[in-house]
Design a protein around this motif. Sequence first.
Motif, PDB file in Angstrom:
ATOM      1  N   ALA A 127     -25.471  56.379  13.969  1.00 36.39           N
ATOM      2  CA  ALA A 127     -24.882  57.621  13.448  1.00 36.39           C
ATOM      3  C   ALA A 127     -25.556  58.045  12.156  1.00 36.39           C
ATOM      4  CB  ALA A 127     -23.376  57.424  13.216  1.00 36.39           C
ATOM      5  N   TYR A 128     -26.018  57.064  11.381  1.00 34.07           N
ATOM      6  CA  TYR A 128     -26.745  57.376  10.141  1.00 34.07           C
ATOM      7  C   TYR A 128     -28.039  58.126  10.477  1.00 34.07           C
ATOM      8  CZ  TYR A 128     -28.907  56.502   5.551  1.00 34.07           C
ATOM      9  OH  TYR A 128     -29.503  56.636   4.322  1.00 34.07           O
ATOM     10  N   GLY A 129     -28.703  57.688  11.560  1.00 32.32           N
ATOM     11  CA  GLY A 129     -29.905  58.388  12.003  1.00 32.32           C
ATOM     12  C   GLY A 129     -29.591  59.805  12.448  1.00 32.32           C
ATOM     13  N   ALA A 130     -28.455  59.975  13.146  1.00 29.40           N
ATOM     14  CA  ALA A 130     -28.049  61.318  13.559  1.00 29.40           C
ATOM     15  C   ALA A 130     -27.780  62.191  12.337  1.00 29.40           C
ATOM     16  CB  ALA A 130     -26.805  61.241  14.445  1.00 29.40           C
ATOM     17  N   GLY A 131     -27.143  61.598  11.324  1.00 24.96           N
ATOM     18  CA  GLY A 131     -26.886  62.333  10.088  1.00 24.96           C
ATOM     19  C   GLY A 131     -28.166  62.697   9.366  1.00 24.96           C
ATOM     20  N   ALA A 132     -29.166  61.810   9.454  1.00 21.74           N
ATOM     21  CA  ALA A 132     -30.461  62.076   8.818  1.00 21.74           C
ATOM     22  C   ALA A 132     -31.163  63.261   9.475  1.00 21.74           C
ATOM     23  CB  ALA A 132     -31.349  60.843   8.890  1.00 21.74           C
ATOM     24  N   LEU A 133     -30.922  63.467  10.766  1.00 18.26           N
ATOM     25  CA  LEU A 133     -31.502  64.625  11.451  1.00 18.26           C
ATOM     26  C   LEU A 133     -30.710  65.895  11.149  1.00 18.26           C
ATOM     27  CD1 LEU A 133     -32.279  63.070  14.956  1.00 18.26           C
ATOM     28  CD2 LEU A 133     -33.927  63.666  13.168  1.00 18.26           C
ATOM     29  N   LEU A 134     -29.381  65.778  11.111  1.00 17.08           N
ATOM     30  CA  LEU A 134     -28.530  66.960  10.950  1.00 17.08           C
ATOM     31  C   LEU A 134     -28.524  67.502   9.526  1.00 17.08           C
ATOM     32  CD1 LEU A 134     -26.425  68.999  11.934  1.00 17.08           C
ATOM     33  CD2 LEU A 134     -24.670  67.236  11.583  1.00 17.08           C
ATOM     34  N   GLY A 135     -28.161  66.667   8.561  1.00 20.55           N
ATOM     35  CA  GLY A 135     -27.941  67.145   7.197  1.00 20.55           C
ATOM     36  C   GLY A 135     -29.171  67.742   6.522  1.00 20.55           C
ATOM     37  N   PRO A 136     -30.245  66.966   6.360  1.00 22.07           N
ATOM     38  CA  PRO A 136     -31.426  67.502   5.679  1.00 22.07           C
ATOM     39  C   PRO A 136     -32.021  68.730   6.368  1.00 22.07           C
ATOM     40  CG  PRO A 136     -31.527  65.115   5.773  1.00 22.07           C
ATOM     41  CD  PRO A 136     -30.369  65.531   6.634  1.00 22.07           C
ATOM     42  N   ASN A 137     -32.022  68.739   7.704  1.00 20.75           N
ATOM     43  CA  ASN A 137     -32.554  69.905   8.415  1.00 20.75           C
ATOM     44  C   ASN A 137     -31.669  71.130   8.230  1.00 20.75           C
ATOM     45  OD1 ASN A 137     -35.011  68.957   9.674  1.00 20.75           O
ATOM     46  ND2 ASN A 137     -33.731  67.645  10.931  1.00 20.75           N
ATOM     47  N   LEU A 138     -30.358  70.909   8.213  1.00 21.12           N
ATOM     48  CA  LEU A 138     -29.440  72.014   7.932  1.00 21.12           C
ATOM     49  C   LEU A 138     -29.701  72.577   6.544  1.00 21.12           C
ATOM     50  CD1 LEU A 138     -26.892  73.721   8.607  1.00 21.12           C
ATOM     51  CD2 LEU A 138     -25.534  71.858   7.606  1.00 21.12           C
TER      52      LEU A 138
END
Length: 429
Positions: free
Chosen positions: A369-380
């Motif tokens: 989930a941390y990896g998913a957050g790394a894709l979602l947050g910074p890109n957003l």
Amino acid sequence: MMEEKVMNRWLVVMGAVMVQMCLGAIYAWSVFTGALQEAGWTAAQTQVVFSVALVSYALSMVGAGFKLNVVGPRKMAILGGLILGTGYIIAGLFGGTNFWMLLIFIGIVGGTGIGVGYVVPIAVGMRWFPDKKGLITGLAVAGFGLGAMLWVKLAGTTGNLIANFGLPTTFVILGVLFAVFVTIGGLFMVFPPEGWLPEGYVPETGEAGSTQVAGVEYGAGEMVKTPQFWMIFFTFAFLASAGLMSIGLMQLYPMEALMNNGMDRASAVAVAGTAMAVFFSIANALGRVAWGSISDILGRKNSLIILAFTQGLGVMAFTYMAGTPMLLYIGAALIGFNFGGTLSLFPTLTADTFGSQNVGRNYPLVFLAYGAGALLGPNLGGVMGGMGNFALAFTICGVLCIMGGVLTVLLRPPRRCENVENCAEMEAA
């Protein structure tokens, strides 16, 4: 029969911190980027290596978790250190500043070494400290964060390794240090004897408000089939998105907000840099230990509810705080403190919900989930920032944190349904 002599469990803590401080090398990557750009790298190339290292770290952690009980924690920790150290040494000896060599040996090999070793101190620490799981996990993950600061200082302005020896030699020196210190710390990474408990400790019984059912252990395959796993997974992803987006924008967004409020650029750069390097970073390290300790008192679920709601409100309020220096410092410290706590609460929440014996195998799946957050947050943040609307990015992430808090409120202990009679009893309950 003579009673078996048991190792002092605080030696495990010392070894865990030593291991994690070396594995924290992944977050020290920024210290190399300036020299790499001087050697002809683009900014994008420097971030590709960092991103590949993060992905390798998360994926290899899953495989290591499944092999932990087979290989043993001592061998697994030492193996992780040797892989990490070897990656840096080869990158220095044969790669220098070659993009593809560093991508392979620091991004893939080094990231894999970190993932192989990372779960060991967490799994071992929980076995030795069932009475202080939150505190011990907090100390371990704090070591990971503080290690990044140590290697940045050693390679950069304090130790001057890069300035005095150049980048290739610095990689070799660090690789040797990683291998040596993880090996030393790894010697203390052993599980306690079967059935051992700290003197005076009575195992928890799954009291009301807890996510724990005493004595219940879930395998990875069972765990991912439960709604509780997905509730925890999405909560972690939402909180990680907010924290990682904030890290990416903690300097850029306040600079813009401060200048919009009339501050000159030089002063805005200094104030924003202080917010990130001092207030966010220190609070991040303190939050890992503090939230771990708090969770030992309030329980993991209650602590995560408080953290998620305060983080959500703090991230949304940051859009009003970023343009005023004192409020900026308070906001940066609050977000950093809670982000650090996120990384100490989820390992223990996983253990409480699905059992401590399998946490080495189960937590790496949650950690995806941390990896998913790394894709979602910074890109957003990047997309919204490109549209000139940083505030909307923070607002969205704040709402996600609150959604995570709601999911945690709804979290209940998972229940096994082993036969028809048990199913009927559970449904009636």
